[in-house]
Scaffold this active site. Structure first.
Site, mmCIF file in Angstrom:
data_model
loop_
_atom_site.group_PDB
_atom_site.id
_atom_site.type_symbol
_atom_site.label_atom_id
_atom_site.label_comp_id
_atom_site.label_asym_id
_atom_site.label_seq_id
_atom_site.Cartn_x
_atom_site.Cartn_y
_atom_site.Cartn_z
ATOM 1 N N CYS A 179 -47.174 40.523 67.240
ATOM 2 C CA CYS A 179 -48.243 40.010 66.380
ATOM 3 C C CYS A 179 -48.921 41.162 65.653
ATOM 4 C CB CYS A 179 -49.245 39.224 67.206
ATOM 5 S SG CYS A 179 -49.764 40.136 68.640
ATOM 6 N N GLU B 154 -55.437 33.356 69.767
ATOM 7 C CA GLU B 154 -54.931 34.619 69.224
ATOM 8 C C GLU B 154 -53.667 34.288 68.458
ATOM 9 O OE1 GLU B 154 -56.328 37.371 69.038
ATOM 10 O OE2 GLU B 154 -57.903 37.143 70.533
ATOM 11 N N ASN C 217 -42.984 36.073 72.605
ATOM 12 C CA ASN C 217 -42.742 37.468 72.210
ATOM 13 C C ASN C 217 -43.276 38.488 73.213
ATOM 14 O OD1 ASN C 217 -45.399 37.050 71.431
ATOM 15 N ND2 ASN C 217 -45.242 38.433 69.688
HETATM 16 P P1 NAP Z 1 -45.808 28.962 68.704
HETATM 17 O O1 NAP Z 1 -44.613 28.272 68.173
HETATM 18 O O2 NAP Z 1 -47.121 28.664 68.116
HETATM 19 O O3 NAP Z 1 -45.823 28.679 70.277
HETATM 20 C C1 NAP Z 1 -46.764 29.250 71.141
HETATM 21 C C2 NAP Z 1 -46.897 28.372 72.357
HETATM 22 O O4 NAP Z 1 -47.523 27.145 71.985
HETATM 23 C C3 NAP Z 1 -45.573 27.994 72.997
HETATM 24 O O5 NAP Z 1 -45.729 27.952 74.391
HETATM 25 C C4 NAP Z 1 -45.318 26.621 72.429
HETATM 26 O O6 NAP Z 1 -44.457 25.828 73.223
HETATM 27 C C5 NAP Z 1 -46.722 26.046 72.406
HETATM 28 N N1 NAP Z 1 -46.932 24.926 71.495
HETATM 29 C C6 NAP Z 1 -46.190 24.576 70.416
HETATM 30 N N2 NAP Z 1 -46.681 23.465 69.834
HETATM 31 C C7 NAP Z 1 -47.761 23.073 70.575
HETATM 32 C C8 NAP Z 1 -48.681 21.995 70.491
HETATM 33 N N3 NAP Z 1 -48.608 21.089 69.520
HETATM 34 N N4 NAP Z 1 -49.658 21.908 71.420
HETATM 35 C C9 NAP Z 1 -49.763 22.829 72.397
HETATM 36 N N5 NAP Z 1 -48.910 23.864 72.532
HETATM 37 C C10 NAP Z 1 -47.922 24.006 71.620
HETATM 38 O O7 NAP Z 1 -45.646 30.540 68.628
HETATM 39 P P2 NAP Z 1 -44.377 31.387 69.014
HETATM 40 O O8 NAP Z 1 -43.346 31.135 67.978
HETATM 41 O O9 NAP Z 1 -44.035 31.147 70.428
HETATM 42 O O10 NAP Z 1 -44.962 32.885 68.923
HETATM 43 C C11 NAP Z 1 -45.009 33.641 67.744
HETATM 44 C C12 NAP Z 1 -46.409 33.625 67.139
HETATM 45 O O11 NAP Z 1 -47.361 34.107 68.090
HETATM 46 C C13 NAP Z 1 -46.546 34.527 65.954
HETATM 47 O O12 NAP Z 1 -47.253 33.876 64.937
HETATM 48 C C14 NAP Z 1 -47.338 35.712 66.488
HETATM 49 O O13 NAP Z 1 -48.064 36.409 65.509
HETATM 50 C C15 NAP Z 1 -48.219 35.056 67.477
HETATM 51 N N6 NAP Z 1 -48.728 36.011 68.476
HETATM 52 C C16 NAP Z 1 -50.047 36.393 68.424
HETATM 53 C C17 NAP Z 1 -50.565 37.293 69.329
HETATM 54 C C18 NAP Z 1 -52.023 37.688 69.289
HETATM 55 O O14 NAP Z 1 -52.561 38.091 70.325
HETATM 56 N N7 NAP Z 1 -52.700 37.583 68.172
HETATM 57 C C19 NAP Z 1 -49.731 37.842 70.306
HETATM 58 C C20 NAP Z 1 -48.386 37.441 70.333
HETATM 59 C C21 NAP Z 1 -47.909 36.515 69.415
HETATM 60 P P3 NAP Z 1 -42.864 25.718 72.978
HETATM 61 O O15 NAP Z 1 -42.468 26.868 72.090
HETATM 62 O O16 NAP Z 1 -42.306 25.817 74.339
HETATM 63 O O17 NAP Z 1 -42.620 24.395 72.359
#
Ligand code: NAP
Ligand code: MG
Length: 498
Positions: free
Chosen positions: A287, A253, A155
């Protein structure tokens, strides 16, 4: 609309300063059109191991380069990002879907971070402090950790990468970075910029691939000293458990369920503007996005009326069209997830007053478009008021008092951002104290963080660390306490002086 193209047809990993072709690939899809824009490697644990080896070797030398000299690279990175801002912003919209104005803002965040962290090259402050013994000197300094692992979400594919890699690099670490598979183009562009800026080979390495393969290999690699992760709670929790078992440092985060509180004395026009921007900007996929409005019952009807009126002006479409206010969501899976919450909310008794459907007719047919949606008469214990939807869906929750508003804000498991609209200075200060979130806004929406302040949340949003701000340095450095005894004799602390 701008014609935007990636400069290659297949992205390559970047390991030890070389572009390394992958074996298997998958398509990166433009969420606005459904078209494939480039292929991205699906790498294996072997590539992670190669990247860690390169990073380890490079870090030894990089840590010896004086920090102000390391910072020179970041100044050049900032300059190059500035020169290429528009081009990078268009590529960001191409892979992520966010509207071009917001994409420019995201690239600007990276530019700001480059100059800010470059400045740290001449600070990286430690402390000197008196010793309790005579003729003894005491100080603490920051040391790099070695190889750091960075895992980023789709995102904010460039801003979050800069929040993590810039402080890591200026403090003398080498980086292995796994970008989200949906948005790898920003990694390709940022690495080209690092290369042009003269970063020595091996100091940054990019390995593309799935979280379960590449991400998991990073989490388990014993050459990686810290994992800095931004993403969903389920994945973050899983990573935290695995790092905990290995006593590996981990910074998380994660999600939010952020609220705007509107009190009875609020400037309602301003509140409506703030709510629209933070709820429907980035199609609700920040987020820090506002997904709850906690409104005083005396102004609830008026606020709802004005919100509904203003929601009509939200033009939906391809983010590269500069008249568009709301772009697509990231993928079909997201679209289905958002859609599932419409029935969940209705079944719990929430009242749908706008939107609520996937858009799949005409120009919207091939993209991932969801109507900006408003629910009203939402109760704080409904799932729509508790769970992260991550789309353009907003809930109005009426309350009777300031105290109840704070309680409802704090009743969720997340604690990222919150906001209050009021003109009462006493309520402003009480809210600043009582809102249990890492970020608090007064008379502004829930989004809009600036890079020199700490970014992160309380409770289920994180594990106590912060991205950006000077606080980010704590994730990528280890504190070292140093004592120098120049008395010429053995002096025992706590014993010889008591
Ligand atoms: P996600 O599905 O958790 O993925 C985040 C990253 O982690 C991706 O690069 C993903 O790789 C990787 N990943 C997935 N499974 C993993 C595993 N088992 N081991 C290690 N890495 C793994 O999150 P998203 O859908 O990309 O992003 C949306 C989320 O991010 C929302 O919940 C949002 O609130 C949160 N967010 C938080 C912040 C903050 O600073 N608090 C900022 C922005 C976003 P792949 O997708 O390539 O498989
Ligand atoms: Mg994902």
């Amino acid at each position: 609309m701008a014609e935007v193209k990636v400069d290659v047809s297949k992205l390559k990993n970047y390991i030890n300063g070389e572009w390394v072709e992958g074996d298997k690939h998958t398509d990166v899809i433009n969420p606005a059109t459904g078209e494939a824009v480039v292929e991205v490697p699906l790498s294996s644990a072997k590539s992670v191991d190669d990247a860690v080896k390169a990073a380890k070797a490079a870090q030894k030398e990089w840590a010896l380069v004086p920090a102000p000299e390391r910072a020179e690279v970041l100044y050049r990175v900032g300059d190059l990002m500035k020169e290429r801002k528009e081009e990078i912003a268009q590529l960001l919209t191409l892979e992520n879907g966010k509207v071009i104005e917001e994409a420019r803002g995201e690239v600007q965040e990276g530019i700001d971070m480059a100059y800010y962290m470059a400045g740290e090259g001449r600070r990286l402050f430690g402390q000197t402090t008196p010793s309790e013994l005579r003729n003894k000197f005491a100080m603490s300094v920051r040391s790099p950790l070695g190889v750091v692992g960075i895992i980023t979400p789709w995102n904010f594919p460039i801003a979050i990468a800069t929040w993590k890699s810039f402080p890591a690099i200026v403090s003398g670490n080498a980086v292995v970075w796994k970008p989200a598979t949906e948005t790898p183009i920003m990694a390709h562009e940022l690495v080209k910029i690092f290369e042009s800026a003269g970063l020595p080979k091996g100091v940054i390495n990019v390995v593309y691939g799935s979280g379960s393969e590449v991400g998991d290999a990073m989490v388990h690699h014993d050459g990686i000293r810290v994992i800095s992760f931004t993403g969903s709670n389920d994945v973050g929790r899983d990573i935290a458990g695995k790092c905990g078992q290995q006593l590996k440092k981990v910074s998380l985060e994660m999600g939010g369920k952020n609220a705007v509180i509107v009190m009875d004395d609020a400037d309602l026009n301003l509140a409506v503007e703030g709510i629209l921007w933070s709820a429907f900007g980035t199609s609700g996929q920040r987020c820090t996005a506002c997904s709850r409005v906690i409104v005083h019952e005396d102004v609830k009807e008026e606020l709802e009326k004005r919100l509904l009126e203003e929601m009509k002006s939200l033009t939906i479409g391809n983010g590269l069209d500069s008249s568009v206010k709301v772009g697509p969501v990231i993928n079909k899976g997201s679209l289905e997830k958002i859609n599932s919450y419409i029935d969940i909310a209705k079944n719990e008794g929430a009242k749908l007053v706008a939107g609520g459907s996937i858009m799949n007719e005409g120009e919207y047919a091939n993209g991932n478009y969801f109507e900006p949606t408003l629910f009203t008469d939402v109760k704080p214990d409904m799932r729509i008021a508790l769970e992260e939807v991550f789309g353009p869906v907003l809930s109005l929750i009426p309350v009777k008092s300031f105290e109840e508003a704070i309680e409802v804000n704090n009743s969720v498991t997340y604690g990222l951002s919150s906001s209050i609209f009021t003109k009462d200075v006493n309520r402003v200060f009480a809210a600043q104290r009582d809102l249990d979130t890492g970020i608090v806004y007064v008379n502004a929406g829930t989004t809009g963080a600036e890079i020199h302040l700490p970014f992160g949340g309380t409770k289920g949003t994180g594990n106590g660390h912060r991205d950006s701000g000077v606080q980010a340095l704590d994730v990528f450095t280890e504190w070292k306490a140093i004592y120098v005894d120049y008395s010429g004799k053995l002096q025992r602390a706590q014993i010889d002086n008591n």
